[in-house]
Scaffold this active site. Structure first.
Site, PDB file in Angstrom:
ATOM      1  N   TYR A   1       0.815  -1.215   0.000  1.00  0.00           N
ATOM      2  CA  TYR A   1       0.000   0.000   0.000  1.00  0.00           C
ATOM      3  C   TYR A   1       0.851   1.269   0.000  1.00  0.00           C
ATOM      4  O   TYR A   1       0.332   2.363  -0.199  1.00  0.00           O
ATOM      5  CB  TYR A   1      -0.938   0.024   1.214  1.00  0.00           C
ATOM      6  CG  TYR A   1      -1.891  -1.135   1.321  1.00  0.00           C
ATOM      7  CD1 TYR A   1      -2.140  -1.982   0.239  1.00  0.00           C
ATOM      8  CD2 TYR A   1      -2.548  -1.404   2.520  1.00  0.00           C
ATOM      9  CE1 TYR A   1      -3.015  -3.052   0.358  1.00  0.00           C
ATOM     10  CE2 TYR A   1      -3.424  -2.470   2.638  1.00  0.00           C
ATOM     11  CZ  TYR A   1      -3.648  -3.302   1.557  1.00  0.00           C
ATOM     12  OH  TYR A   1      -4.511  -4.364   1.683  1.00  0.00           O
TER      13      TYR A   1
ATOM     14  N   HIS B   1       1.130 -11.686   1.613  1.00  0.00           N
ATOM     15  CA  HIS B   1       0.033 -10.985   0.937  1.00  0.00           C
ATOM     16  C   HIS B   1      -0.618 -11.819  -0.171  1.00  0.00           C
ATOM     17  O   HIS B   1      -1.837 -11.822  -0.341  1.00  0.00           O
ATOM     18  CB  HIS B   1       0.543  -9.656   0.368  1.00  0.00           C
ATOM     19  CG  HIS B   1      -0.536  -8.635   0.190  1.00  0.00           C
ATOM     20  ND1 HIS B   1      -0.294  -7.290   0.225  1.00  0.00           N
ATOM     21  CD2 HIS B   1      -1.869  -8.745  -0.015  1.00  0.00           C
ATOM     22  CE1 HIS B   1      -1.426  -6.625   0.044  1.00  0.00           C
ATOM     23  NE2 HIS B   1      -2.394  -7.497  -0.113  1.00  0.00           N
TER      24      HIS B   1
END
Length: 268
Positions: free
Chosen positions: A57, A118
Site C-alpha cells: 500500500y 500478501h
C-alpha cells in the site's frame, strides 16, 4: 467491540479498517501519498482498533505515524501488515527479515499483532524460507500471530508440508459477489480464522434484499451484510473515508439476525 480468538490464543477485533487508499490523492490506490491520513484519525476516534495495512500500500510509515501519535495505547491496537510475494521480499531469508524489520520501524513498535504473506508465493523454496522467518519472529515475540492472504486450498496444503506454526488467518475476498464458500469452509475446518476483504460487495438486486431486511432492525443493508459476516465467525475489514460510514460499519453489536433473515442472505 467483539473479539475472535485465533488458533494461538491471540484475540483479534472482529471488525477493523482497511487502509489501502488512505493518505492518497483522490483516495486512489495508485495515487500519490498526501502525507496526511484524516480517515485513520477519525477511525481511531470512533473506536476502531484493528488496522489492516500492507507494504504494497506504500503508506505503512504514514499509518504508523498516526498510530504512534494517537492517544490510543499500543496494547489496545491490533496492527496487521503484509509482505508482498515478489522476489524483492521473499528471495532470501535476509530479504524477508529486512521487510519485517522495516515494517516494525514504520509502525514505530517492537511487535506487530499479525503479519501475513500478501499473495501466494509460487516458488516452494521461497515460501518455505519466508514462513520459517515468520516463525522465527513469532517465536521471538516480534510477531504475535502469523498468517496468509489470498491462499487457496492447494497453497494451504503446500504450507502444511513444512509449517511448524499453523497460519492464524487467511485473508480472502468474502462477500455476496464472491462468497468463497468452499474455501471458507476449509479454513474453518483447519482452525484458520477467515478474514474478509471487500466484505460489503454485492450486486444491486442483492443490495435491495439487504436493505429490506435492514428495515426491521433500523439498519442499512451494508450493516446487515457485515452483521451476517461476523455472526458466522468471519472477521471483517471494511474501509471508508467517510466518518459517518465508518461509524455505521462499527454499529453492528446491538442486533442479531433471525434464522429466516440469515437464510434469505445465504440464498442471494
Amino acid at each position: 467491540m467483539e473479539y475472535i480468538t485465533l488458533n494461538n490464543g491471540v484475540k483479534m477485533p472482529i471488525v477493523g479498517t482497511g487502509t489501502n487508499t488512505y493518505g492518497k490523492v483522490n483516495n486512489d490506490y495508485n495515487g500519490a501519498l498526501t502525507n496526511e491520513i484524516p480517515e485513520l484519525e477519525s477511525a481511531l476516534e470512533l473506536g476502531y482498533r484493528s488496522i489492516d495495512a500492507a507494504i504494497m500500500y506504500r503508506n505503512e510509515h504514514l499509518v504508523g505515524r498516526v498510530l504512534a501519535e494517537s492517544t490510543v495505547p499500543r496494547e489496545e491496537l491490533f496492527i496487521t501488515t503484509k509482505v508482498p510475494a515478489s522476489e524483492e521480499y521473499v528471495s532470501s531469508k535476509d530479504a524477508t527479515r529486512a521487510a519485517i524489520d522495516n515494517s516494525l520501524k514504520n509502525f514505530q513498535t517492537d511487535y506487530l499483532d499479525l503479519f501475513l504473506i500478501h499473495f501466494p508465493i509460487e516458488n516452494k523454496e521461497h515460501l518455505k524460507n519466508t514462513w520459517e522467518v515468520f516463525e522465527e519472529y513469532y517465536e521471538a515475540g516480534k510477531l504475535k500471530a502469523i498468517g496468509v492472504s489470498n491462499f487457496e486450498k492447494h497453497h494451504l496444503d503446500e504450507l502444511k508440508e513444512f509449517a511448524k506454526v499453523k497460519p492464524a488467518v487467511n485473508q480472502i475476498q468474502i462477500n455476496l459477489k464472491q462468497p468463497n464458500k468452499e474455501l471458507l469452509a476449509i479454513c474453518k475446518e483447519e482452525g484458520i480464522t477467515p478474514v474478509a476483504w471487500g466484505p460489503m460487495k454485492a450486486e444491486d438486486h442483492q443490495k435491495e434484499v439487504l436493505n429490506e431486511i435492514g428495515k426491521a432492525y433500523n439498519k442499512t443493508g451494508a450493516q446487515v451484510l457485515l452483521r451476517y459476516q461476523i455472526e458466522r465467525g468471519v472477521v471483517v475489514i471494511p474501509k471508508s473515508h467517510n466518518p459517518d460510514n465508518q461509524r455505521a460499519n462499527l454499529d453492528l453489536f446491538d442486533f442479531e439476525l433471525t434464522t429466516a433473515d440469515v437464510e434469505k442472505i445465504e440464498n442471494l
